[in-house]
Design an enzyme around this catalytic site. Structure first.
Site, PDB file in Angstrom:
ATOM      1  N   ARG A   1      72.248 130.160  69.263  1.00  0.00           N
ATOM      2  CA  ARG A   1      70.905 129.742  68.847  1.00  0.00           C
ATOM      3  C   ARG A   1      70.136 129.291  70.087  1.00  0.00           C
ATOM      4  O   ARG A   1      70.420 128.238  70.650  1.00  0.00           O
ATOM      5  CB  ARG A   1      70.996 128.617  67.816  1.00  0.00           C
TER       6      ARG A   1
ATOM      7  N   SER B   1      68.259 139.921  59.530  1.00  0.00           N
ATOM      8  CA  SER B   1      67.645 139.629  58.243  1.00  0.00           C
ATOM      9  C   SER B   1      66.645 140.732  57.958  1.00  0.00           C
ATOM     10  O   SER B   1      65.786 141.029  58.797  1.00  0.00           O
ATOM     11  CB  SER B   1      66.947 138.266  58.260  1.00  0.00           C
TER      12      SER B   1
ATOM     13  N   ARG C   1      61.423 130.693  70.367  1.00  0.00           N
ATOM     14  CA  ARG C   1      61.347 129.795  69.213  1.00  0.00           C
ATOM     15  C   ARG C   1      61.764 128.391  69.624  1.00  0.00           C
ATOM     16  O   ARG C   1      62.739 128.213  70.361  1.00  0.00           O
ATOM     17  CB  ARG C   1      62.259 130.287  68.079  1.00  0.00           C
TER      18      ARG C   1
END
Length: 428
Positions: A276, A351, A261
């Site tokens: 991250r 999630s 990402r």
């Protein structure tokens, strides 16, 4: 993608539900495009009726051995008009499709209403954060002396936000992948998948990363390939353009992949350590279910992800997303947040979302009900089970000791030759 018939019949309700998640539905544009579509379809139908009538007249004239030149020319003109109308219909339907592809999913009625994550609601807390008789360190301070990761060399190799794990750091990462896959496949009924680590644009459209989130993706130049941002993309697209036998539902897959990402929009956020990253590992859980079962399957998916943290004896909490904090495609989402002593707070580690038929419409994934009947769109769900790197962080921070060593959770020791402690080792 939303059902266009639902929008046509419930446009004001849709507008209000979408407004609750901060999306302004352009009702005027939708109704204009849909009106154009209906008008063109009506025009095509009239022309086809005219062509059919002309065909009958020509047949009668031929039987009567009369001149058909005029009628045949008229028929050619009508046929060309039909072609022109059909092309106009194709164009307006493509515009309507593209318009609809930018509309997010409708929130489930049970989702708390609010514009940001501040309106997320805590569902439960499990376990107590550890108490230390010393000041616990964040992983970026704790791990370099142990010699288990080296961010400076990772930056030299690739740039910022890439990990380089070494020795027990690398082994711990691999152990976590195998541990999670074993639990999900051997005890929770998921079938293991090892998918491609690249996907084409059709796959990314199907799971809603395209077109809206292209800036978050890494694209392979001069190809239609993207590096996968999550295993959700290739695994969900296993059934793209397929009709599944309803007797097989629910179908449950577990997949390990690296994830890539760009983290667009996160500049300056979580820049320390490996929380991250542009590249990270994850075990993903994906389900295909009947519509009437999907919310119950979401709850069981959440329990499956939580089970990993329970076995590792890590404290966590579960929150349900507010309407404004959900992902584009989700109708209902939970976050699992693990306790990180180095940050003195709970941080997201999974999630879990129900997309209802939103992704299935984009990818055309349907099922045939048992006993026959009209095919229907499946409901798709997915969740991290778990993010490997963040679990790695949680272990080293929660299990750290005063002397700088790290205790290995008992559940992981069989994957690490029975070792119980991470001690300082030779730095790279």
């Amino acid at each position: 993608m939303l059902d266009l018939n639902y929008l046509r019949e419930n446009i004001e309700t849709a507008r209000q539900r979408l407004a609750s998640r901060g999306f302004l539905l352009d009702v005027e544009t939708f109704q204009r495009l849909d009106g154009e579509r209906k008008s063109i379809i009506h025009g095509v139908e009239l022309l086809r009726q005219l062509r059919n009538s002309a065909s009958e007249e020509i047949a009668k004239l031929l039987r009567d051995k009369m001149d058909i030149t005029g009628k045949r020319n008229e028929m050619k003109l009508v046929s060309q008009q039909i072609k022109d109308k059909e092309e106009a219909l194709r164009i307006v339907e493509e515009k309507l499709f593209q318009f609809a592809s930018t509309i997010p999913n409708l929130p489930d009625p049970a989702v708390p209403v609010g514009p940001t994550d501040e309106q997320n609601v805590e569902v439960r807390r499990v376990g107590d954060p550890p108490r230390f008789d010393f000041s616990p360190k964040a992983h970026w301070d704790l791990c370099p002396p142990l010699g288990i990761f080296d961010l400076e060399r990772a930056t030299k190799i690739a740039g910022s936000r890439f990990p380089l794990l070494a020795g027990m750091g690398a082994r711990l990462e691999r152990a976590l992948i195998n541990f999670m896959l074993d639990i999900h496949t051997k005890e929770r009924g998921y079938k293991e998948i090892l998918p491609p680590f690249m996907a084409n644009s059709a796959s990314l459209f199907g799971t809603s990363q395209l077109p809206k989130f292209e800036e978050d993706l890494f694209k392979v130049r001069d190809t239609d390939y993207y590096l996968v941002p999550t295993a959700e993309v290739p695994v969900t697209n296993i059934y793209r353009e397929d009709i599944i036998d309803g007797e097989r539902l629910p179908i449950k897959f577990a997949a390990y992949t690296p994830c890539f990402r760009s983290e667009a929009g996160s500049h300056g956020k979580d820049v320390r350590g490996i929380f991250r990253q542009h590249q990270f590992n994850k075990v993903e859980l994906v389900k295909f279910t009947r519509p009437e079962d999907s919310n119950a399957e979401l709850e069981s998916l959440l329990i499956d992800a939580e089970d990993i943290l329970k076995r590792l004896k890590l404290a966590y909490r579960v929150v349900i997303h507010s309407t404004g904090d959900m992902s584009f495609a989700a109708s209902k989402s939970y976050d699992i947040e693990v306790w990180l002593p180095g940050q003195n707070g709970y941080r997201e580690i999974s999630s879990c979302s129900n997309f209802e038929d939103f992704q299935a419409r984009r990818a055309n994934i349907r099922y045939r009900p048992s006993g026959g009947g009209k095919v229907r769109f499946v409901h798709t769900l997915n969740g991290s089970g778990l993010a490997i790197g963040r679990t790695w962080i949680a272990i080293v921070e929660n299990y750290q000791q005063k002397d700088g060593t790290v205790v290995i959770p008992e559940a992981l020791r069989p994957y690490l030759d029975g070792q119980s402690l991470i001690r300082p080792e030779t730095i790279i």
